[in-house]
Design a protein around this motif. Structure first.
Motif, PDB file in Angstrom:
ATOM      1  N   ASN A  60       0.826  -1.204   0.000  1.00  0.00           N
ATOM      2  CA  ASN A  60       0.000   0.000   0.000  1.00  0.00           C
ATOM      3  C   ASN A  60       0.861   1.255   0.000  1.00  0.00           C
ATOM      4  N   VAL A  61       1.983   1.209   0.669  1.00  0.00           N
ATOM      5  CA  VAL A  61       2.883   2.358   0.705  1.00  0.00           C
ATOM      6  C   VAL A  61       3.468   2.598  -0.678  1.00  0.00           C
ATOM      7  N   LYS A  62       3.911   1.543  -1.327  1.00  0.00           N
ATOM      8  CA  LYS A  62       4.501   1.686  -2.664  1.00  0.00           C
ATOM      9  C   LYS A  62       3.464   2.169  -3.669  1.00  0.00           C
ATOM     10  N   THR A  63       2.261   1.625  -3.588  1.00  0.00           N
ATOM     11  CA  THR A  63       1.194   2.047  -4.493  1.00  0.00           C
ATOM     12  C   THR A  63       0.799   3.491  -4.226  1.00  0.00           C
ATOM     13  N   GLY A  64       0.698   3.867  -2.965  1.00  0.00           N
ATOM     14  CA  GLY A  64       0.366   5.248  -2.614  1.00  0.00           C
ATOM     15  C   GLY A  64       1.419   6.226  -3.078  1.00  0.00           C
ATOM     16  N   LYS A  65       2.678   5.829  -2.996  1.00  0.00           N
ATOM     17  CA  LYS A  65       3.769   6.697  -3.455  1.00  0.00           C
ATOM     18  C   LYS A  65       3.688   6.894  -4.969  1.00  0.00           C
ATOM     19  N   ILE A  66       3.442   5.817  -5.694  1.00  0.00           N
ATOM     20  CA  ILE A  66       3.326   5.911  -7.155  1.00  0.00           C
ATOM     21  C   ILE A  66       2.131   6.782  -7.545  1.00  0.00           C
ATOM     22  N   LEU A  67       0.998   6.568  -6.887  1.00  0.00           N
ATOM     23  CA  LEU A  67      -0.185   7.365  -7.192  1.00  0.00           C
ATOM     24  C   LEU A  67       0.023   8.836  -6.851  1.00  0.00           C
ATOM     25  N   SER A  68       0.740   9.110  -5.780  1.00  0.00           N
ATOM     26  CA  SER A  68       1.029  10.501  -5.411  1.00  0.00           C
ATOM     27  C   SER A  68       1.914  11.170  -6.455  1.00  0.00           C
ATOM     28  N   TYR A  69       2.911  10.431  -6.951  1.00  0.00           N
ATOM     29  CA  TYR A  69       3.758  10.988  -8.011  1.00  0.00           C
ATOM     30  C   TYR A  69       2.957  11.227  -9.291  1.00  0.00           C
ATOM     31  N   VAL A  70       2.056  10.315  -9.623  1.00  0.00           N
ATOM     32  CA  VAL A  70       1.222  10.491 -10.816  1.00  0.00           C
ATOM     33  C   VAL A  70       0.310  11.701 -10.643  1.00  0.00           C
ATOM     34  N   GLY A  71      -0.304  11.833  -9.469  1.00  0.00           N
ATOM     35  CA  GLY A  71      -1.161  12.991  -9.206  1.00  0.00           C
ATOM     36  C   GLY A  71      -0.385  14.293  -9.274  1.00  0.00           C
ATOM     37  N   LEU A  72       0.832  14.284  -8.762  1.00  0.00           N
ATOM     38  CA  LEU A  72       1.670  15.484  -8.816  1.00  0.00           C
ATOM     39  C   LEU A  72       2.050  15.823 -10.251  1.00  0.00           C
ATOM     40  N   ALA A  73       2.339  14.816 -11.056  1.00  0.00           N
ATOM     41  CA  ALA A  73       2.675  15.052 -12.461  1.00  0.00           C
ATOM     42  C   ALA A  73       1.485  15.611 -13.230  1.00  0.00           C
ATOM     43  N   ILE A  74       0.305  15.070 -12.970  1.00  0.00           N
ATOM     44  CA  ILE A  74      -0.901  15.577 -13.639  1.00  0.00           C
ATOM     45  C   ILE A  74      -1.168  17.016 -13.223  1.00  0.00           C
ATOM     46  N   ALA A  75      -0.992  17.325 -11.938  1.00  0.00           N
ATOM     47  CA  ALA A  75      -1.178  18.699 -11.456  1.00  0.00           C
ATOM     48  C   ALA A  75      -0.170  19.642 -12.115  1.00  0.00           C
ATOM     49  N   ALA A  76       1.057  19.176 -12.310  1.00  0.00           N
ATOM     50  CA  ALA A  76       2.077  20.007 -12.971  1.00  0.00           C
ATOM     51  C   ALA A  76       1.711  20.264 -14.431  1.00  0.00           C
ATOM     52  N   VAL A  77       1.184  19.252 -15.107  1.00  0.00           N
ATOM     53  CA  VAL A  77       0.753  19.426 -16.494  1.00  0.00           C
ATOM     54  C   VAL A  77      -0.398  20.421 -16.559  1.00  0.00           C
TER      55      VAL A  77
END
Length: 101
Positions: A60-77
């Protein structure tokens, strides 16, 4: 018997919220939840590393970290698109204002 890793479900939840809020609402909320999710993931990862196998749920930690990075990338776009959008509008307005003289 292994206990659930403290903070693992929070990291996953905030990772999911970062993507959902970025896509539905707006980018800044998604970026905020991304940073919170990454912070929770880091704390949970440290707790897991210091334990001697007494916790479960590192997935869950690894998945949450990946999802957080994806959300941050989408927000940056979204932020980049917003800057370009308003920059083009400002350029059109400036061009129209200077063309009338």
């Amino acid at each position: 018997m292994q206990q659930p890793l403290p903070g693992a479900s929070n990291a996953l939840t905030f990772g999911i919220l970062s993507i959902v809020l970025t896509l539905i609402c707006c980018g800044p909320f998604g970026a905020i939840f991304s940073f919170i999710g990454l912070s929770n993931a880091k704390t949970a990862q440290q707790a897991f590393d210091q334990s001697n196998g007494e916790y479960s749920g590192i997935e869950n930690v690894k998945t949450g970290k990946i999802l957080s990075y994806v959300g941050l990338a989408i927000a940056a776009v979204y932020l980049l698109i917003g800057i370009l959008y308003f920059g083009v509008i400002a350029a059109i307005i400036a061009s129209a204002a200077s063309g009338n003289k």
